[in-house]
Write a protein that holds these residues in place. Sequence first.
Motif, PDB file in Angstrom:
ATOM      1  N   SER A  81      41.567 -35.601  16.904  1.00 17.16           N
ATOM      2  CA  SER A  81      42.528 -35.562  18.002  1.00 17.16           C
ATOM      3  C   SER A  81      41.963 -36.305  19.202  1.00 17.16           C
ATOM      4  CB  SER A  81      42.802 -34.109  18.386  1.00 17.16           C
ATOM      5  OG  SER A  81      43.517 -34.047  19.589  1.00 17.16           O
ATOM      6  N   LYS A  82      42.849 -36.889  19.988  1.00 15.28           N
ATOM      7  CA  LYS A  82      42.433 -37.531  21.232  1.00 15.28           C
ATOM      8  C   LYS A  82      41.978 -36.504  22.269  1.00 15.28           C
ATOM      9  CE  LYS A  82      43.340 -42.015  20.774  1.00 15.28           C
ATOM     10  NZ  LYS A  82      42.553 -43.124  21.215  1.00 15.28           N
ATOM     11  N   ARG A  83      42.177 -35.218  21.966  1.00 13.71           N
ATOM     12  CA  ARG A  83      41.762 -34.192  22.922  1.00 13.71           C
ATOM     13  C   ARG A  83      40.261 -34.224  23.179  1.00 13.71           C
ATOM     14  NH1 ARG A  83      43.886 -28.754  20.457  1.00 13.71           N
ATOM     15  NH2 ARG A  83      45.600 -30.090  19.905  1.00 13.71           N
ATOM     16  N   VAL A  84      39.488 -34.872  22.291  1.00 13.37           N
ATOM     17  CA  VAL A  84      38.055 -35.005  22.553  1.00 13.37           C
ATOM     18  C   VAL A  84      37.811 -35.786  23.842  1.00 13.37           C
ATOM     19  CG1 VAL A  84      37.355 -34.773  20.132  1.00 13.37           C
ATOM     20  CG2 VAL A  84      37.747 -37.040  21.091  1.00 13.37           C
ATOM     21  N   ARG A  88      35.184 -35.164  28.015  1.00 21.11           N
ATOM     22  CA  ARG A  88      34.251 -36.113  28.638  1.00 21.11           C
ATOM     23  C   ARG A  88      34.549 -36.363  30.114  1.00 21.11           C
ATOM     24  NH1 ARG A  88      35.730 -39.689  23.917  1.00 21.11           N
ATOM     25  NH2 ARG A  88      34.557 -38.788  22.208  1.00 21.11           N
ATOM     26  N   LYS A  89      35.612 -35.767  30.635  1.00 20.18           N
ATOM     27  CA  LYS A  89      36.036 -36.035  32.018  1.00 20.18           C
ATOM     28  C   LYS A  89      36.081 -34.726  32.794  1.00 20.18           C
ATOM     29  CE  LYS A  89      37.135 -40.271  30.755  1.00 20.18           C
ATOM     30  NZ  LYS A  89      36.245 -41.364  30.981  1.00 20.18           N
ATOM     31  N   ASN A 122      44.303 -35.604  37.800  1.00 16.70           N
ATOM     32  CA  ASN A 122      43.087 -35.960  37.069  1.00 16.70           C
ATOM     33  C   ASN A 122      43.416 -36.873  35.885  1.00 16.70           C
ATOM     34  OD1 ASN A 122      40.318 -34.350  37.709  1.00 16.70           O
ATOM     35  ND2 ASN A 122      42.105 -33.246  38.488  1.00 16.70           N
ATOM     36  N   LEU A 123      44.462 -36.542  35.145  1.00 14.56           N
ATOM     37  CA  LEU A 123      44.852 -37.383  34.004  1.00 14.56           C
ATOM     38  C   LEU A 123      45.198 -38.787  34.467  1.00 14.56           C
ATOM     39  CD1 LEU A 123      47.084 -34.836  32.036  1.00 14.56           C
ATOM     40  CD2 LEU A 123      44.751 -35.563  31.466  1.00 14.56           C
ATOM     41  N   TYR A 154      34.995 -29.466  32.535  1.00 14.80           N
ATOM     42  CA  TYR A 154      35.643 -30.634  31.954  1.00 14.80           C
ATOM     43  C   TYR A 154      37.132 -30.322  31.824  1.00 14.80           C
ATOM     44  CZ  TYR A 154      31.052 -32.525  30.928  1.00 14.80           C
ATOM     45  OH  TYR A 154      29.774 -33.024  31.053  1.00 14.80           O
ATOM     46  N   LEU A 155      37.956 -31.345  31.668  1.00 15.44           N
ATOM     47  CA  LEU A 155      39.399 -31.135  31.572  1.00 15.44           C
ATOM     48  C   LEU A 155      39.745 -30.159  30.451  1.00 15.44           C
ATOM     49  CD1 LEU A 155      40.694 -34.777  32.146  1.00 15.44           C
ATOM     50  CD2 LEU A 155      40.777 -32.857  33.749  1.00 15.44           C
ATOM     51  N   PHE A 156      39.093 -30.300  29.309  1.00 11.93           N
ATOM     52  CA  PHE A 156      39.359 -29.418  28.180  1.00 11.93           C
ATOM     53  C   PHE A 156      39.031 -27.964  28.540  1.00 11.93           C
ATOM     54  CE2 PHE A 156      38.542 -27.477  24.031  1.00 11.93           C
ATOM     55  CZ  PHE A 156      39.628 -27.925  23.307  1.00 11.93           C
ATOM     56  N   ASP A 157      37.910 -27.764  29.209  1.00 15.89           N
ATOM     57  CA  ASP A 157      37.517 -26.414  29.626  1.00 15.89           C
ATOM     58  C   ASP A 157      38.480 -25.858  30.674  1.00 15.89           C
ATOM     59  OD1 ASP A 157      35.269 -26.512  27.941  1.00 15.89           O
ATOM     60  OD2 ASP A 157      34.099 -27.520  29.493  1.00 15.89           O
ATOM     61  N   ALA A 158      38.996 -26.733  31.536  1.00 16.45           N
ATOM     62  CA  ALA A 158      39.973 -26.293  32.536  1.00 16.45           C
ATOM     63  C   ALA A 158      41.244 -25.800  31.854  1.00 16.45           C
ATOM     64  CB  ALA A 158      40.285 -27.433  33.508  1.00 16.45           C
TER      65      ALA A 158
END
Length: 184
Positions: A81-84, A88-89, A122-123, A154-158
């Motif tokens: 997935s592109k969610r990786v 990183r951000k 952010n995106l 990170y964005l994913f953690d948010a």
Amino acid sequence: MLKVKIGNTDKFDIEAYQYNAEIMGEVNLSCDVYLNVVLDYFDLDMYVNINGENLYLSSFEPTGVKNTDNIYPKYSLVFESKRVELKRKYFRDLTSETGIDWGTEYAFYGNIADFATRFQKNLTKYFLNNEWSIEVYGNHSQDVSVLFEASNLYLFDALKQMSETWDKEWKIVSSGATNVIQVG
């Protein structure tokens, strides 16, 4: 059976695969295919769509192994997935229209819509061509405002913290090259 594509063009079919997915977590698909192709046939723009999300080939040079099972080499492929990219951000404090970046350690008081506005900024900062967006579904006018604290997230953690804070699930839906984070 899944179709492997580049854009709208079918490249080959996958008959058997291993799909690994966590709700609001990691997603990947692995498979072995027998193809009569040269190695430069593979491209990082190759993808499969499963459950509405595009998973992209993670290596443009997969290993091809010749054996007695088939006349064609066996390629072991992994699609991710592109969610990786969201891992990183950093989730930065981008609040003003002037683009001032207040850093990665902050807190704000707001509801899910306020979070989504900050997240979208952010995106937009990190990803070009509207590759990513976030949408909140349903009526959230009654949502409680709470203190959301970000400390080098990170964005994913948010997204994970957002889910816990407001008790909202999210998923990613792909439409072409655009990935939409749907919250609600």
